[in-house]
Design an enzyme around this catalytic site. Structure first.
Site, PDB file in Angstrom:
ATOM      1  N   CYS A 468      35.640  39.343  36.816  1.00  0.00           N
ATOM      2  CA  CYS A 468      34.406  39.548  36.040  1.00  0.00           C
ATOM      3  C   CYS A 468      33.657  40.783  36.502  1.00  0.00           C
ATOM      4  O   CYS A 468      33.274  41.627  35.705  1.00  0.00           O
ATOM      5  CB  CYS A 468      33.425  38.404  36.261  1.00  0.00           C
ATOM      6  SG  CYS A 468      33.920  36.857  35.591  1.00  0.00           S
ATOM      7  N   GLU A 470      34.030  41.808  40.204  1.00  0.00           N
ATOM      8  CA  GLU A 470      34.351  41.994  41.612  1.00  0.00           C
ATOM      9  C   GLU A 470      34.944  43.377  41.842  1.00  0.00           C
ATOM     10  O   GLU A 470      35.471  43.991  40.919  1.00  0.00           O
ATOM     11  CB  GLU A 470      35.351  40.935  42.086  1.00  0.00           C
ATOM     12  CG  GLU A 470      34.794  39.550  42.143  1.00  0.00           C
ATOM     13  CD  GLU A 470      34.259  39.067  40.807  1.00  0.00           C
ATOM     14  OE1 GLU A 470      35.025  39.092  39.821  1.00  0.00           O
ATOM     15  OE2 GLU A 470      33.080  38.703  40.765  1.00  0.00           O
TER      16      GLU A 470
HETATM   17  C1  8X3 Z   1      35.349  35.824  38.470  1.00  0.00           C
HETATM   18  C2  8X3 Z   1      36.640  35.329  38.824  1.00  0.00           C
HETATM   19  O1  8X3 Z   1      38.411  35.102  40.584  1.00  0.00           O
HETATM   20  O2  8X3 Z   1      36.398  36.140  41.327  1.00  0.00           O
HETATM   21  O3  8X3 Z   1      35.451  37.181  38.419  1.00  0.00           O
HETATM   22  O4  8X3 Z   1      36.356  33.809  40.852  1.00  0.00           O
HETATM   23  S1  8X3 Z   1      36.947  35.098  40.478  1.00  0.00           S
END
Ligand code: 8X3
Length: 830
Positions: A468, A470
């Site tokens: 999302c 990161e």
């Molecule tokens: C959200 C997904 O894999 O970091 O970006 O939880 S995760």
């Protein structure tokens, strides 16, 4: 005179289709191939393809007792030998790992034991349904599921958790159906989102990696127990996987040759021969041109999906950087044009969109509504030496997203203080198209945090966006354990009900922090909430500790490890708890942030300052879901709210954030990893809301919580700049234990109309950047369009909306999530 209605590019396209214009390709120029490919798959209900699950199961039966990494490599080799390979008609890119149309594949190592029972329910599941062929369902029930019973990760995890942790996590100890309170996500994905070092594949090929490993094998000490029992299997596994992907690519070359022989159309025959040549070359050897580079990256990404389920999928990394040398050379030599490049990308995007991340577990399905996907392509940002990284390929990728209306892949644009006006304007124009792309990630927030965690400048400048919101440093980042999603609105509810929840009656799930009528000041109530918050964090960290400890017994990633410099140098699999030199960037999730802030602010104001109600009355109204308590509910709704640049609410938010940061500062260190505070919901705020009764901010029972670090639905009434300022005011910049804050903003197309609108949007982006906020994403759409799509879904099958770090088709969403998006504040001005 009625005012002319302004529509986004996406809305115009859909309205034109409704009026009978079938030639949507014509709206965007000659893209016939890509549109033809898309038409064959778009909107189809996904089907389950069992080959991956079946071949993994058969291989695992034969390798019992061997080191996990070797078992994984052998299973991949077996898959490469046995699985059907595909090249679609008209496609320029070879490779698919499931049957035609949209497909999902099976990962029985995660959920094989419950698969037999669950599979029958998938076709009619409310969120993200899948069809399955009858014979395949039989093979699952008779062959796949029985083998995995007693062997899966989640069965081990349930046994390892303390009873109190388990009670906050699962509904019972028989399955892993989630309670949606302190939610682990490691049961439905073997790894968190991830980005590989694609550059090594393009520059050296798997032949290069294999050669490096062969050398290391020769250097092993024949008498060292570690070398012989740990390093040797690692090396052997990487060599096997290099052979596996090479073999698999060659099988595509053979298929292309066969198809070419049968092809009557001369130009398609030439294309197929070219595909055959490319697949014989890559990914085994370095790519020599743009076409080979794209195919090599796609094979690597696709085979990686066969290897393991990273919930949210393997990201594409910085495509405008690692593909640029190939693009530049081919353009200079006159071998390709920008149109060719766009067509190749479009072909890859369609291939990508056919793979749907399938979740067997209901929690996984509920977290990933609308067939979520996050295989982000990153553009822009800075080069490893700190220069602006934008190049011609950056613009081609932005254009491709504007012109090809598809939810895949996700696009992330990095922004920094020296981003040019030209780049920001193109980014703004792309956002204005209205499909939710790109999301923006702020170098000015991310890079200092990566440095604070021990990265070199070159690594930090070169981060890729993943998932999302990161940010990963391929070759340096080593943390793959999926993280906890925590429902803090439930903690707030437990403060009201003394450790209990409306949904679960008298069962004590949290801790007893006092009956409601014993609190004599807001400070006492707030302290009680913080105890509940801390209790949730305690159990989330217990979960995470067990997850880190157990995962390597169940998962290995020879391919992922082969594509990570530190794994290759230490000869340790990426899923092992510790890798020398790595930076472990993990997270936990604060869900319901604005719901909690607004509830606390309402209690402070209405109960302890204005004295318009007692806590007991609020509790009573909550138990009745505010029926008969309209006046009280209005008072609560009118209390100060987060998202309005109002320090009354924002100061409370800052304290919640700080307490969570202090907890992670102390206990992450104990676990030896970074577990940073994140506000990124997937779609968890919907199922989380379904277990939380009415809350003191006036929210009705079982409705969605607030998402990410956004304001509560409709609570932000002072415009989007006030949302930015609240976000800024609630952050504790003195702590480096912070990570992504997902932020949704919904704009009407009218407010960003024309060149003036583009300029306003650029100014807004610059304000966001200068406030050092991590992430922002936009829906540019008219409220009427969303309502019309809910009423007449058949006309709006192509309508994309922004969810949580990804875009999805509005009509693929549950009614709850659709309503949630409609309820977000529609800004008419920025
Ligand atoms: C959200 C997904 O894999 O970091 O970006 O939880 S995760």
């Amino acid at each position: 005179m009625t005012e002319e209605k302004i529509f986004s590019g996406q809305e115009e396209r859909i309205l034109s289709e409704i009026k009978g214009n079938k030639n949507i390709a014509g709206l965007h120029g000659p893209k016939n191939r890509a549109f033809a490919l898309l038409k064959r798959v778009q909107g189809q209900k996904p089907v389950i393809d069992i080959e991956r699950g079946l071949y993994f199961t058969r291989s695992f039966k034969e390798t019992e007792g061997q080191p996990m990494i070797l078992r994984w490599a052998k299973a991949l080799k077996y898959y490469a030998e046995q699985a059907t390979v595909y090249i679609d008609d008209d496609q320029l890119i070879a490779g698919r790992i499931g049957r035609s149309g949209r497909y999902g594949i099976l990962y029985p190592e995660l959920d094989g034991d419950i698969m037999g029972d669950a599979i029958g329910q998938l076709p009619d599941r409310e969120t993200s349904p899948f069809d399955i062929d009858g014979n395949d369902a039989r093979l699952i029930a008779e062959e796949i599921a029985p083998y995995w019973k007693g062997k899966t990760f989640h069965e081990d995890l349930i046994k390892a958790l303390t009873p109190k942790t388990a009670a906050l996590t699962y509904n019972n100890d028989k399955d892993f159906s989630s309670r949606f309170i302190v939610n682990e996500t490691a049961s439905f994905r073997s790894s968190i989102q991830w980005v590989h070092d694609y550059e090594i594949v393009l520059q050296q090929g798997f032949f290069g990696i294999r050669t490096e490993m062969g050398e290391k094998l020769r250097q092993l000490d024949p008498f060292s127990p570690i070398d012989q029992t740990e390093k040797k299997p690692f090396i052997e596994a990487v060599i096997i996987v290099c052979d596996a992907i090479t073999l698999w690519a060659r099988r595509h070359a053979e298929l292309a040759d066969e198809k070419a022989l049968q092809e009557n159309d001369l130009s398609r025959r030439t294309e197929l021969k070219n595909i055959a040549e490319i697949c014989r070359r890559v990914p085994e050897y370095p790519a020599r041109n743009f076409r080979e580079a794209v195919q090599s990256q796609w094979f690597t990404q696709l085979f990686s999906r066969v290897e393991q389920k990273t919930g949210t999928v393997i990201s594409n990394g910085r495509m405008d950087q690692y593909l640029y040398p190939f693009y530049e050379k081919d353009i200079k030599e006159g071998l390709i044009t920008d149109n060719d490049v766009q067509e190749i990308f479009d072909c890859e995007w369609v291939a990508m969109s056919q793979y749907i991340d399938l979740y067997i577990s209901s929690a996984g399905g509920a977290f990933n509504e609308g067939y979520a996907h996050w295989e982000a392509v990153t553009v822009g940002g800075q080069t490893p030496d700190g220069q602006d990284a934008v190049n011609d390929l950056t613009y081609v990728l932005l254009k491709s997203k504007r012109e090809f209306p598809l939810n895949y892949p996700d696009l992330a644009a990095r922004v920094h203080t020296r981003s040019t006006q030209q780049y920001l304007a193109e980014v703004a124009e792309t956002i204005k198209e209205g499909s939710g792309f790109p999301k923006l990630i702020n170098d000015e927030e991310v890079i200092p945090l990566l440095l604070a965690k021990g990265a070199d400048f070159a690594e930090a400048y070169d981060y890729s966006v993943s998932g999302c919101a990161e940010c990963r440093m391929p070759n340096r980042d080593t943390y793959t354990s999926p993280n906890a999603y925590i429902n803090f609105a439930a903690a707030l509810e437990m403060t009201i009900y003394n450790g209990r929840m409306a949904k679960y009656g008298s069962e004590l799930i949290g801790i007893e922090t006092g009956e409601i009528d014993t609190f004599t000041s807001f400070d006492e109530f707030f302290a009680a909430y913080l105890q509940q918050q801390k209790n949730f964090l305690k159990h989330a960290f217990i979960q995470q500790h067990e997850i880190i400890r157990l995962r390597a017994n169940h998962f290995a990633s020879p391919l992922g490890s082969a594509l990570h410099k530190l794994c290759r140098s230490s000869l340790v699999d990426i899923h092992q708890p510790h890798i020398d030199g790595g930076i472990d960037l993990g997270y936990f999730e604060f869900i319901g942030y604005a719901t909690v802030i607004d509830s606390l602010a309402a209690i402070k104001k209405i109960v302890f300052e204005d004295r318009k109600a007692t806590l007991a009355q609020i509790k009573e109204a909550m138990t009745k879901n505010f029926a008969g308590y309209d006046i009280l509910r209005q008072r609560l709704l009118n209390a100060p709210k987060y998202g309005n640049n109002d320090s009354y609410a924002d100061e409370l938010g800052k304290r919640l954030d700080k307490e969570a940061l202090l907890f992670t500062r102390k206990y992450s260190a104990e676990l030896g990893v970074n577990l940073d505070l994140r506000y990124v919901p997937f779609t968890s705020h919907v199922p989380f809301g379904k277990v939380v009764g009415a809350t003191p901010n006036g929210r009705l029972a079982w409705t969605p919580l607030s998402d990410g670090s956004s304001a509560s639905q409709g609570a932000d009434t002072y415009g989007p700049t006030a949302v930015l300022l609240s976000n800024f005011a609630t952050k504790n910049y003195q702590y480096h234990e912070r990570a992504a804050r997902l932020l949704n903003v919904k704009l009407s197309p009218a407010c960003v109309r024309g060149e003036k609108g583009t300029k306003k949007l650029v100014d807004f982006i610059e304000a966001w950047r200068d406030l050092k906020l991590w992430h922002i994403q936009f829906n540019v759409i008219n409220q009427e369009t969303l309502i019309a799509a809910q009423k007449n879904p058949e006309n709006y099958r192509n309508l994309l909306v922004r969810i949580a770090g990804y875009s999805a088709y509005f009509t693929d969403l549950s009614i709850d999530l659709q309503n949630d998006i409609i309820a977000r504040t529609q800004n008419e001005a920025i």
